[in-house]
Design a protein around this motif. Structure first.
Motif, short mmCIF file in Angstrom:
data_model
loop_
_atom_site.label_atom_id
_atom_site.label_comp_id
_atom_site.label_asym_id
_atom_site.label_seq_id
_atom_site.Cartn_x
_atom_site.Cartn_y
_atom_site.Cartn_z
N LYS A 95 -5.67 -8.55 0.75
CA LYS A 95 -4.73 -9.20 -0.01
C LYS A 95 -3.89 -8.18 -0.76
CE LYS A 95 -7.58 -13.40 -1.09
NZ LYS A 95 -7.75 -14.31 -1.92
N VAL A 96 -2.78 -8.49 -1.41
CA VAL A 96 -1.85 -7.88 -1.99
C VAL A 96 -2.64 -6.63 -2.99
CG1 VAL A 96 0.14 -7.81 -3.60
CG2 VAL A 96 -0.16 -9.39 -2.03
N ASP A 133 -4.28 -3.00 3.50
CA ASP A 133 -5.33 -3.93 2.98
C ASP A 133 -6.61 -4.27 4.01
OD1 ASP A 133 -4.07 -5.15 5.38
OD2 ASP A 133 -3.74 -6.96 4.39
N ASP A 149 9.79 2.70 7.28
CA ASP A 149 9.51 1.48 7.81
C ASP A 149 10.29 0.88 8.86
OD1 ASP A 149 7.54 -0.83 6.07
OD2 ASP A 149 8.98 -1.49 7.69
N LYS A 150 9.75 0.43 9.63
CA LYS A 150 10.48 -0.15 10.85
C LYS A 150 11.41 -1.43 10.59
CE LYS A 150 6.70 -2.92 12.90
NZ LYS A 150 6.13 -3.21 13.97
N GLN A 203 1.76 -15.36 -0.42
CA GLN A 203 2.22 -16.65 -1.52
C GLN A 203 2.19 -16.32 -2.73
OE1 GLN A 203 3.50 -19.83 0.00
NE2 GLN A 203 4.03 -17.97 1.66
N PHE A 204 1.17 -15.58 -3.13
CA PHE A 204 0.82 -15.16 -4.51
C PHE A 204 -0.06 -14.16 -4.95
CE2 PHE A 204 -2.26 -18.56 -3.29
CZ PHE A 204 -3.51 -17.95 -3.55
N VAL A 211 8.55 4.43 13.38
CA VAL A 211 7.81 5.65 13.81
C VAL A 211 7.32 5.42 15.38
CG1 VAL A 211 5.85 7.23 13.46
CG2 VAL A 211 7.16 6.40 11.42
N ARG A 249 -3.97 -11.04 8.38
CA ARG A 249 -5.07 -10.72 7.35
C ARG A 249 -6.29 -10.00 7.96
NH1 ARG A 249 -3.98 -15.84 6.18
NH2 ARG A 249 -2.60 -16.61 4.35
N ARG A 282 4.39 -7.61 4.77
CA ARG A 282 4.00 -8.87 4.49
C ARG A 282 4.35 -9.51 3.13
NH1 ARG A 282 -1.78 -8.00 6.42
NH2 ARG A 282 -1.28 -5.84 6.29
N ALA A 315 1.05 -1.21 -0.17
CA ALA A 315 0.17 0.11 0.02
C ALA A 315 0.91 1.14 0.08
CB ALA A 315 -0.81 -0.01 1.26
C1 LIG Z 1 0.92 -15.50 6.27
C2 LIG Z 1 0.15 -14.47 5.01
C3 LIG Z 1 -0.02 -14.98 3.93
C4 LIG Z 1 -0.85 -14.28 2.88
N1 LIG Z 1 -0.94 -14.73 1.79
C5 LIG Z 1 -1.57 -13.89 0.77
C6 LIG Z 1 -1.60 -14.34 -0.61
O1 LIG Z 1 -1.33 -15.58 -0.87
N2 LIG Z 1 -2.04 -13.52 -1.43
C7 LIG Z 1 -2.36 -12.13 -1.11
O2 LIG Z 1 -3.02 -11.44 -2.10
N3 LIG Z 1 -2.06 -11.85 0.17
C8 LIG Z 1 -2.02 -12.61 1.01
N4 LIG Z 1 -1.38 -11.93 2.46
C9 LIG Z 1 -1.94 -10.75 2.49
C10 LIG Z 1 -0.72 -9.81 1.92
O3 LIG Z 1 0.59 -9.88 2.33
C11 LIG Z 1 -1.37 -8.40 2.41
O4 LIG Z 1 -2.66 -7.90 2.27
C12 LIG Z 1 -0.31 -7.20 1.93
O5 LIG Z 1 0.91 -7.44 1.61
C13 LIG Z 1 -0.62 -5.74 2.99
O6 LIG Z 1 0.18 -4.93 2.21
P1 LIG Z 1 0.07 -3.61 3.38
O7 LIG Z 1 0.73 -2.51 2.54
O8 LIG Z 1 -1.43 -3.29 3.65
O9 LIG Z 1 0.54 -3.90 4.88
P2 LIG Z 1 2.03 -4.30 5.31
O10 LIG Z 1 2.77 -5.24 3.97
O11 LIG Z 1 1.84 -4.82 6.57
O12 LIG Z 1 2.84 -3.14 5.31
C14 LIG Z 1 2.69 -2.27 6.60
C15 LIG Z 1 4.34 -1.76 6.90
O13 LIG Z 1 4.23 -0.92 8.10
C16 LIG Z 1 5.50 -1.00 8.82
N5 LIG Z 1 5.06 -0.40 10.07
C17 LIG Z 1 4.45 -0.95 10.85
N6 LIG Z 1 4.39 -0.04 12.01
C18 LIG Z 1 5.39 0.79 11.77
C19 LIG Z 1 6.18 1.92 12.29
N7 LIG Z 1 5.68 2.27 13.66
N8 LIG Z 1 7.30 2.77 12.18
C20 LIG Z 1 7.36 2.38 10.66
N9 LIG Z 1 6.91 1.21 9.83
C21 LIG Z 1 5.85 0.63 10.62
C22 LIG Z 1 5.72 -2.53 8.69
O14 LIG Z 1 6.96 -2.93 8.86
C23 LIG Z 1 5.19 -3.14 7.21
O15 LIG Z 1 6.44 -3.11 6.43
C24 LIG Z 1 -0.86 -12.89 3.21
C25 LIG Z 1 -0.40 -12.29 4.31
C26 LIG Z 1 0.18 -13.19 5.54
C27 LIG Z 1 0.89 -12.63 6.88
#
Ligand SMILES: Cc1cc2nc3c(=O)[nH]c(=O)nc-3n(C[C@H](O)[C@H](O)[C@H](O)COP(=O)(O)OP(=O)(O)OC[C@H]3O[C@@H](n4cnc5c(N)ncnc54)[C@H](O)[C@@H]3O)c2cc1C
Length: 329
Positions: A306-307, A300, A32-33, A56-57, A125, A277, A40, A14
């Protein structure tokens, strides 16, 4: 006129998607921390093995994200893994959707997206506080950044904590909307094997019952030169064994996978994803907080897990920020 300063908290799908879009108009810093980017979208190396242990995908259900993924395919960032829904025995049930894997790994997709951005890793942060018309972003090392706009993409309970640390008072409707969002946890086990996993092409199973939600063979997936499995526990198992020792979790999951004898001793690692999730999502793609300098929550948990949901949320949040800045100009 100076360009607006935007601080993005979180270098996951995101945050990185939004940062790219905002770059044209704003000075954007992504914090990012983590030691690396991706959140994820996570990959680990154990010995010679490469294991995706978060997402995973990638699937596409919208034309907007399909265009982005097409570009990644053309650029060699992602590649098709399989098409259809994986069943309990690993057979494919056609559902018309291709599952894409990172060509190198899922984390490499995020690294690709981060290129050209001002991303500061190992930058946790600690608090988000408002000044009169802007934001003060305080890091755990005590340093501060000023921002005209904050885009928060950390899991929502973590964003709420950052605002509380900055003594920000939310309107009751914003507080209710954010507090309604919930996540399931997931315990992930990674293990390197001394021989084949026993899974068949394309290298994954999605069991019907028991403690395992998903198991994948990273070698059959095409990202690991040696056999190595990722096992995701179900939300129920993850809650029940959250505080158990790594040894107890390993024992239970390897028993269920019947993989004990194949695992190379000392190669098992456990990752606990507290906010794996979203189980209760916000109905819109972002939430702009009221009665405050511009502050947008995305990720998400906003209108699509999801991604794909994370990417679409980041893009929608960036459009909202662009139009807010346009209105304020
Ligand atoms: C085990 C697992 C399996 C999954 N399988 C799938 C799949 O097969 N297909 C799919 O589409 N989706 C899957 N997902 C979901 C998918 O990974 C997420 O929906 C997506 O990656 C979320 O992206 P995001 O940017 O919203 O959040 P995140 O990827 O969580 O990014 C948020 C970021 O904020 C950072 N952060 C948090 N607090 C702070 C702070 N205080 N200071 C600085 N940085 C901070 C974190 O380090 C992190 O990097 C899965 C998730 C998991 C955990």
């Amino acid at each position: 006129m100076s360009r607006p300063r935007v601080v993005v908290v979180g270098a996951g799908m995101a945050g990185l998607t939004a940062a790219h879009q905002l770059l044209k108009q704003c000075d954007v810093v992504v914090l990012d921390k983590g030691r690396g980017v991706g959140g994820r979208l996570a990959t680990r190396r154990i010995g010679d093995a490469t294991l995706d242990h978060g997402a995973q995908f990638i699937t596409t259900h919208s034309a907007e994200f399909a265009l982005i993924v097409d570009r990644w395919v053309n650029d060699g960032v992602v590649a098709p893994w399989f098409r259809g829904r994986i069943g309990p025995e690993g057979a494919l049930d056609p559902d018309g959707h291709t599952r894409f894997r990172g060509s190198v790994s899922m984390n490499a997709v995020a690294k690709n997206l981060a290129a050209g951005l001002d991303v500061r890793t190992a930058s946790q942060v600690a608090a988000l506080a408002r000044d009169a018309e802007s934001w003060r972003v305080t890091l755990v090392d005590g340093s501060e950044l000023a921002a005209d706009v904050v885009l928060a993409t950390a899991p929502v309970p973590q964003t709420i904590a950052l605002l509380e640390n900055g003594d920000v008072v939310l309107t009751s409707s914003d507080a209710a909307a954010l507090n309604a969002i919930a996540y399931d946890p997931c315990i992930a086990l990674m293990a390197v094997l001394d021989g084949p996993s026993g899974l068949t092409e394309p290298g994954a199973v999605d069991p019907d019952g028991g403690p395992i939600d998903w198991m994948a063979d990273n070698q059959l997936k095409g990202i690991s030169p040696v056999p190595a499995v990722t096992i995701h526990a179900t939300p129920d198992f993850s809650c029940a064994l959250w505080d158990a020792s790594d040894e107890a979790i390993t024992e239970a999951l390897l028993d269920a996978a019947q993989l004990h004898s194949a695992v190379i001793s000392g190669s098992v690692q456990i990752q606990r994803w507290l906010y794996a999730r979203p189980s209760v999502e916000h109905p819109e793609r972002f939430l702009r907080l009221s009665d405050l300098p511009p502050f947008v929550c995305a990720g998400d948990a906003f209108g699509g897990a999801k991604v794909e949901g994370a990417a679409l949320s980041g893009a929608a949040a960036a459009r909202e920020i662009e139009s807010t800045l346009g209105r304020n100009a």
